[in-house]
Structure formats: C-alpha cells, structure tokens
Motif scaffolding. Sequence first.
Motif, PDB file in Angstrom:
ATOM      1  N   ALA A   1      39.617  44.388  37.919  1.00  0.00           N
ATOM      2  CA  ALA A   1      37.564  44.830  36.859  1.00  0.00           C
ATOM      3  C   ALA A   1      37.338  44.210  37.955  1.00  0.00           C
ATOM      4  CB  ALA A   1      37.814  43.348  36.112  1.00  0.00           C
ATOM      5  N   GLU A   2      37.076  43.749  38.752  1.00  0.00           N
ATOM      6  CA  GLU A   2      36.300  44.477  40.147  1.00  0.00           C
ATOM      7  C   GLU A   2      36.220  45.299  40.920  1.00  0.00           C
ATOM      8  OE1 GLU A   2      34.646  41.782  43.972  1.00  0.00           O
ATOM      9  OE2 GLU A   2      36.014  40.604  42.637  1.00  0.00           O
ATOM     10  N   ASP A   3      37.836  45.972  40.948  1.00  0.00           N
ATOM     11  CA  ASP A   3      38.181  46.845  42.170  1.00  0.00           C
ATOM     12  C   ASP A   3      37.454  48.507  41.466  1.00  0.00           C
ATOM     13  OD1 ASP A   3      39.889  48.412  44.242  1.00  0.00           O
ATOM     14  OD2 ASP A   3      40.134  49.152  42.113  1.00  0.00           O
ATOM     15  N   MET A   4      36.952  48.474  40.078  1.00  0.00           N
ATOM     16  CA  MET A   4      36.100  49.189  39.486  1.00  0.00           C
ATOM     17  C   MET A   4      35.399  49.185  39.757  1.00  0.00           C
ATOM     18  SD  MET A   4      38.612  51.044  37.766  1.00  0.00           S
ATOM     19  CE  MET A   4      40.552  50.277  38.183  1.00  0.00           C
ATOM     20  N   LEU A   5      34.363  48.244  39.816  1.00  0.00           N
ATOM     21  CA  LEU A   5      32.738  47.703  41.151  1.00  0.00           C
ATOM     22  C   LEU A   5      33.084  48.385  41.422  1.00  0.00           C
ATOM     23  CD1 LEU A   5      32.052  44.553  39.010  1.00  0.00           C
ATOM     24  CD2 LEU A   5      32.422  47.389  37.685  1.00  0.00           C
ATOM     25  N   VAL A   6      34.265  47.998  42.567  1.00  0.00           N
ATOM     26  CA  VAL A   6      34.024  48.491  43.864  1.00  0.00           C
ATOM     27  C   VAL A   6      34.308  49.514  44.415  1.00  0.00           C
ATOM     28  CG1 VAL A   6      35.364  47.476  46.690  1.00  0.00           C
ATOM     29  CG2 VAL A   6      34.870  45.851  44.929  1.00  0.00           C
ATOM     30  N   ARG A   7      35.124  50.410  43.882  1.00  0.00           N
ATOM     31  CA  ARG A   7      35.576  51.748  43.782  1.00  0.00           C
ATOM     32  C   ARG A   7      34.257  52.502  43.269  1.00  0.00           C
ATOM     33  NH1 ARG A   7      40.543  54.046  40.546  1.00  0.00           N
ATOM     34  NH2 ARG A   7      42.096  52.093  40.768  1.00  0.00           N
ATOM     35  N   THR A   8      33.944  52.150  42.519  1.00  0.00           N
ATOM     36  CA  THR A   8      32.871  53.181  42.264  1.00  0.00           C
ATOM     37  C   THR A   8      31.197  53.229  42.812  1.00  0.00           C
ATOM     38  OG1 THR A   8      32.684  51.943  40.290  1.00  0.00           O
ATOM     39  CG2 THR A   8      33.463  53.314  39.880  1.00  0.00           C
ATOM     40  N   GLY A   9      31.314  51.772  43.602  1.00  0.00           N
ATOM     41  CA  GLY A   9      30.057  51.667  44.515  1.00  0.00           C
ATOM     42  C   GLY A   9      28.531  50.988  43.501  1.00  0.00           C
ATOM     43  N   VAL A  10      29.002  50.247  42.328  1.00  0.00           N
ATOM     44  CA  VAL A  10      27.631  50.539  41.892  1.00  0.00           C
ATOM     45  C   VAL A  10      27.355  48.992  42.539  1.00  0.00           C
ATOM     46  CG1 VAL A  10      28.736  51.449  39.324  1.00  0.00           C
ATOM     47  CG2 VAL A  10      29.756  49.485  39.361  1.00  0.00           C
ATOM     48  N   PRO A  11      26.517  48.805  41.784  1.00  0.00           N
ATOM     49  CA  PRO A  11      26.093  47.031  42.403  1.00  0.00           C
ATOM     50  C   PRO A  11      26.278  46.220  41.114  1.00  0.00           C
ATOM     51  CG  PRO A  11      23.978  48.368  41.520  1.00  0.00           C
ATOM     52  CD  PRO A  11      24.496  49.042  41.228  1.00  0.00           C
ATOM     53  N   TYR A  12      26.839  44.833  41.558  1.00  0.00           N
ATOM     54  CA  TYR A  12      27.124  43.852  40.579  1.00  0.00           C
ATOM     55  C   TYR A  12      26.659  42.346  41.542  1.00  0.00           C
ATOM     56  CZ  TYR A  12      30.878  43.124  43.113  1.00  0.00           C
ATOM     57  OH  TYR A  12      32.316  42.987  44.536  1.00  0.00           O
ATOM     58  N   LYS A  13      26.699  41.959  40.518  1.00  0.00           N
ATOM     59  CA  LYS A  13      26.312  39.956  39.752  1.00  0.00           C
ATOM     60  C   LYS A  13      27.680  39.604  39.837  1.00  0.00           C
ATOM     61  CE  LYS A  13      21.862  40.365  41.458  1.00  0.00           C
ATOM     62  NZ  LYS A  13      20.682  39.587  41.009  1.00  0.00           N
ATOM     63  N   ARG A  14      27.834  38.345  40.353  1.00  0.00           N
ATOM     64  CA  ARG A  14      29.003  37.492  39.973  1.00  0.00           C
ATOM     65  C   ARG A  14      28.453  36.257  38.577  1.00  0.00           C
ATOM     66  NH1 ARG A  14      33.739  38.024  42.240  1.00  0.00           N
ATOM     67  NH2 ARG A  14      34.183  38.921  44.138  1.00  0.00           N
ATOM     68  N   ILE A  15      29.124  36.677  37.760  1.00  0.00           N
ATOM     69  CA  ILE A  15      28.622  35.113  36.762  1.00  0.00           C
ATOM     70  C   ILE A  15      30.275  33.939  36.678  1.00  0.00           C
ATOM     71  CG2 ILE A  15      27.858  34.679  34.545  1.00  0.00           C
ATOM     72  CD1 ILE A  15      26.194  36.642  36.233  1.00  0.00           C
ATOM     73  N   GLY A  16      29.642  32.872  36.926  1.00  0.00           N
ATOM     74  CA  GLY A  16      30.971  32.150  36.879  1.00  0.00           C
ATOM     75  C   GLY A  16      30.579  30.371  36.134  1.00  0.00           C
ATOM     76  N   GLY A  17      31.291  29.634  36.605  1.00  0.00           N
ATOM     77  CA  GLY A  17      31.079  28.208  36.216  1.00  0.00           C
ATOM     78  C   GLY A  17      31.318  28.190  34.610  1.00  0.00           C
ATOM     79  N   THR A  18      31.052  27.324  33.844  1.00  0.00           N
ATOM     80  CA  THR A  18      30.805  26.943  32.421  1.00  0.00           C
ATOM     81  C   THR A  18      30.631  27.778  31.874  1.00  0.00           C
ATOM     82  OG1 THR A  18      29.234  25.037  32.563  1.00  0.00           O
ATOM     83  CG2 THR A  18      31.203  24.140  33.476  1.00  0.00           C
ATOM     84  N   TRP A  19      30.251  27.727  30.918  1.00  0.00           N
ATOM     85  CA  TRP A  19      30.069  28.579  29.909  1.00  0.00           C
ATOM     86  C   TRP A  19      28.269  28.535  29.671  1.00  0.00           C
ATOM     87  CZ3 TRP A  19      33.008  31.701  27.880  1.00  0.00           C
ATOM     88  CH2 TRP A  19      34.404  31.874  28.094  1.00  0.00           C
ATOM     89  N   VAL A  20      27.572  26.886  30.053  1.00  0.00           N
ATOM     90  CA  VAL A  20      26.325  26.810  29.746  1.00  0.00           C
ATOM     91  C   VAL A  20      25.897  27.294  31.106  1.00  0.00           C
ATOM     92  CG1 VAL A  20      24.683  24.913  30.945  1.00  0.00           C
ATOM     93  CG2 VAL A  20      26.067  24.738  28.839  1.00  0.00           C
ATOM     94  N   GLU A  21      26.683  26.705  32.324  1.00  0.00           N
ATOM     95  CA  GLU A  21      26.578  27.579  33.872  1.00  0.00           C
ATOM     96  C   GLU A  21      25.876  29.305  33.718  1.00  0.00           C
ATOM     97  OE1 GLU A  21      28.135  24.388  37.040  1.00  0.00           O
ATOM     98  OE2 GLU A  21      29.288  25.531  36.267  1.00  0.00           O
ATOM     99  N   ARG A  22      27.041  29.789  33.498  1.00  0.00           N
ATOM    100  CA  ARG A  22      27.684  31.397  32.821  1.00  0.00           C
ATOM    101  C   ARG A  22      26.050  31.384  32.292  1.00  0.00           C
ATOM    102  NH1 ARG A  22      32.518  33.562  33.345  1.00  0.00           N
ATOM    103  NH2 ARG A  22      33.988  31.411  33.569  1.00  0.00           N
ATOM    104  N   GLU A  23      25.703  31.003  31.347  1.00  0.00           N
ATOM    105  CA  GLU A  23      24.251  31.483  30.491  1.00  0.00           C
ATOM    106  C   GLU A  23      22.976  31.680  30.726  1.00  0.00           C
ATOM    107  OE1 GLU A  23      21.594  30.458  25.932  1.00  0.00           O
ATOM    108  OE2 GLU A  23      23.697  29.641  26.389  1.00  0.00           O
ATOM    109  N   ALA A  24      23.567  30.501  31.758  1.00  0.00           N
ATOM    110  CA  ALA A  24      21.795  30.498  32.980  1.00  0.00           C
ATOM    111  C   ALA A  24      21.820  31.626  34.513  1.00  0.00           C
ATOM    112  CB  ALA A  24      21.557  28.970  33.501  1.00  0.00           C
ATOM    113  N   GLN A  25      22.713  31.730  34.661  1.00  0.00           N
ATOM    114  CA  GLN A  25      22.898  32.574  35.370  1.00  0.00           C
ATOM    115  C   GLN A  25      22.530  33.636  35.170  1.00  0.00           C
ATOM    116  OE1 GLN A  25      27.070  32.653  37.517  1.00  0.00           O
ATOM    117  NE2 GLN A  25      27.117  30.362  37.317  1.00  0.00           N
ATOM    118  N   VAL A  26      23.032  34.860  33.750  1.00  0.00           N
ATOM    119  CA  VAL A  26      22.732  35.828  32.782  1.00  0.00           C
ATOM    120  C   VAL A  26      20.890  35.694  32.886  1.00  0.00           C
ATOM    121  CG1 VAL A  26      23.212  37.017  31.138  1.00  0.00           C
ATOM    122  CG2 VAL A  26      24.994  36.091  32.223  1.00  0.00           C
ATOM    123  N   ARG A  27      20.385  34.380  32.647  1.00  0.00           N
ATOM    124  CA  ARG A  27      19.270  34.179  32.368  1.00  0.00           C
ATOM    125  C   ARG A  27      18.421  34.443  33.828  1.00  0.00           C
ATOM    126  NH1 ARG A  27      17.660  32.565  27.378  1.00  0.00           N
ATOM    127  NH2 ARG A  27      19.297  31.386  26.032  1.00  0.00           N
TER     128      ARG A  27
END
Length: 172
Positions: free
Chosen positions: A135-161
């Motif tokens: 999945a990450e390789d598809m982003l790298v291969r096409t050169g699109v901007p991306y940010k990682r979202i990880g951690g607990t469910w609560v942390e993920r939501e906070a990161q997206v917000r």
Amino acid sequence: MKRICFHGAESTGKSVLAEKLAAELRLPWVPEYGREYAETFGTEFTLPDLLAIAEGHEARVRQLEGQGAGLALLDTDPLMTAAWAEMLFGAVPPELLAYPKADLYLLFEADVPWIEDGTRFFGSTAERARFAAVAEDMLVRTGVPYKRIGGTWVEREAQVRQVLAELQVPMR
C-alpha cells in the motif's frame, strides 16, 4: 474538489473513521466501493473485478465533484485497488495508476489488531506487513503526498483531526 484519501492495509480503521468524521463534520465522503462490490458479488476477485471496483469508486467521486463539493473524504481509491492487484495477482494494470490522485493520502499503519469481517484476506502478521508495504509502495511509486496515521484508535482519530485542522476544515 480537494480529495483526502484514507489509504492502507485492511482493518486499520479507515472506513470507521472516514464515516465517523464525515458525519460529524458534515463532509461529503465516498465509502469503500470495493467492500460493497465484495458483499454483492463475493470475494473471488478477478482482475476485471478490480478494474470494475476502481471505476465504480471513481464514478462516485466524479458524482460528488459534479455536485460542487469543495472537499471530500475518500475511503480508499484506485491506488488502494492497485495494491490489491499487486497482492492478489502480482501485477498492477496501468489503468489503476492512471486515475486522478487525491490531494493528500493518509496512510493508516497496520499497528492495530486485525479483525475478521468476512471480506478481509490478509490477517497473518506476515501478510499484513506485506500488504502495508505494498500500500505504501503505491504512494511512493506515484509520487503522491501522504502522511502516516498510526497508534491506538484514539491516537489515529486525533492525528486525522489534526491533519484536517491543518487543511482548515471546519471542526464542528
């Protein structure tokens, strides 16, 4: 229309969080068309199925654009379908890489428990790690901007917000 795409391996919270935030913030969103397709036609995918999934998803995005939406959350897009093609068939048809890209991809890490739901494939630790890498390789291969979202469910939501706040999406 600005496209923010939730991207990553299965069972990482993309669908749940996209739906929750879209409802709460009153943002248009495009649900994962591949899930709907699998629930309708089954999970014995062929390459033509994946091409149909990508086209079905993109048709829904174009419909939102036609309604004048300024920003939309996408629960995956054809780049994620390309990752599925790589995982299932070992190759990515060029058509899957030719679709319009999102303005920003949020790459959900596979660092939360995998949950079987009847449509998921890659639950072992090794398969999940490989799918996350593809999945990450598809982003790298096409050169699109991306940010990682990880951690607990609560942390993920906070990161997206936080990402949405940085994009000046009104928080209701």
